[in-house]
Scaffold this active site. Sequence first.
Site, short mmCIF file in Angstrom:
data_model
loop_
_atom_site.label_atom_id
_atom_site.label_comp_id
_atom_site.label_asym_id
_atom_site.label_seq_id
_atom_site.Cartn_x
_atom_site.Cartn_y
_atom_site.Cartn_z
CD GLU A 273 17.65 10.06 -32.12
OE1 GLU A 273 16.84 10.59 -32.93
OE2 GLU A 273 18.81 9.76 -32.44
CD GLU A 327 23.44 18.05 -32.54
OE1 GLU A 327 24.38 17.38 -33.03
OE2 GLU A 327 22.38 17.54 -32.12
CE LYS A 330 21.27 16.19 -36.61
NZ LYS A 330 20.32 15.45 -35.75
CD GLU A 336 16.84 16.25 -38.99
OE1 GLU A 336 17.78 15.82 -38.30
OE2 GLU A 336 15.70 15.75 -38.96
#
Length: 411
Positions: A273, A327, A330, A336
Amino acid sequence: MSKMFSQFAMSNSIVLLLFSLTFLEHGLFFQRVSSLGINYGQVGDNLPPPNKVLQLLSSLNINKTRIYDTNPQVLTSFANSNIELFVTVENEMLSSLVDPQQALQWVTSRIKPFFPATKIGGIAVGNELYTDDDSSLIGYLVPAMTSIHAALVQTGLDKYIQVSTPNSLSVLQESYPPSAGCFRPQVAGVMTQLLSFLRTTKSTFWINAYPYFAYKDSPTKIPLDYVLFNPNPGMVDPYTKYHYDNMLYAQVDAVIFAMARLGFKDIEVGVSETGWPSKGDGDEIGATVANAAVYNKNLLKRQLHGEGTPLRPNMRLDVYLFALFNEDLKPGPTSERNYGLYQPDETMAYNVGLLSSSSSPTTSSQSSTSTNSFMSITSSATTAIKEGKQRLIYLTCVHLLAIHMIIRRPY
């Protein structure tokens, strides 16, 4: 005879030229992008279905993606595609998968029914099991990995599927300068077991590395250009004398030095990541659309060139970009929920040059602005290929001229 040799040499040279151009067009470009993957997280209530995600990834010529579970809908949708999946055992399952029978059941129900139609290339056993706040699960890590690998051997899949785990940079006690890299004492024992397993199974040590966090915590001490891959003076490791022009490569090399201190110098390191948020809270310095676009664009350019780190310059660094989508579910700070290259409706959050090969939804006005501001990676690749062709044509012409002069040279 001289004329015949001249024609033969010219013919061979032309064949060499055509072959080389074909290799540049098809072989070299493919090799350059094959080291790039992207993380496909699904913590959202408005994401497109897996079949639409497959179409998007295929149109972007992305051939590797990582998911954070073994979602059967994703595995089914990605069957008979050219995209390789890196699947994940959820953290909460580790304690049960220490049992070899439970591990075999997991492999036979979660992996075997989908393989080989779905290209599953790796299993991540957990994700960031050691963090600054919690180390309760790390004791299960290597036993669970061993049981899962044994299950793959038993089902005949071990030749095709690697077993590893993505680690947080929190496993390092020191990371600066890179040559000082070492593991925290509390995880050194587990790391020795993990590295021994990876060496035996010829698997990769994966690290989640985010230069953004370092910059956010020390924006007055760390130059922004250094973390964004922009031109900058960089830093020189005082012990190795290696020059680093970006923080990501320094972080990776710190991990390699940490492994070497435990006696493991031959294990590949990859980045599972890395990314940059396009939006954050008031105290999340640097989380902007502009910085996210620059970081990811520059990273992709490095990937196109198949770069290694200063410590391993000839070993291509495999990288999974985080992430495909924003997203909305999250937890945590605003950042985030804003690492995605794309919005859930498949419009670009910002443009880094991943141009779709098929018609795609129009981007938002914000993305359109970014489009004008940042170079296309596809265009960069095309330019690189053209430049390579030009160099090759020049060298070939010199070669032909030399042959011609030799042939005409009187003896």
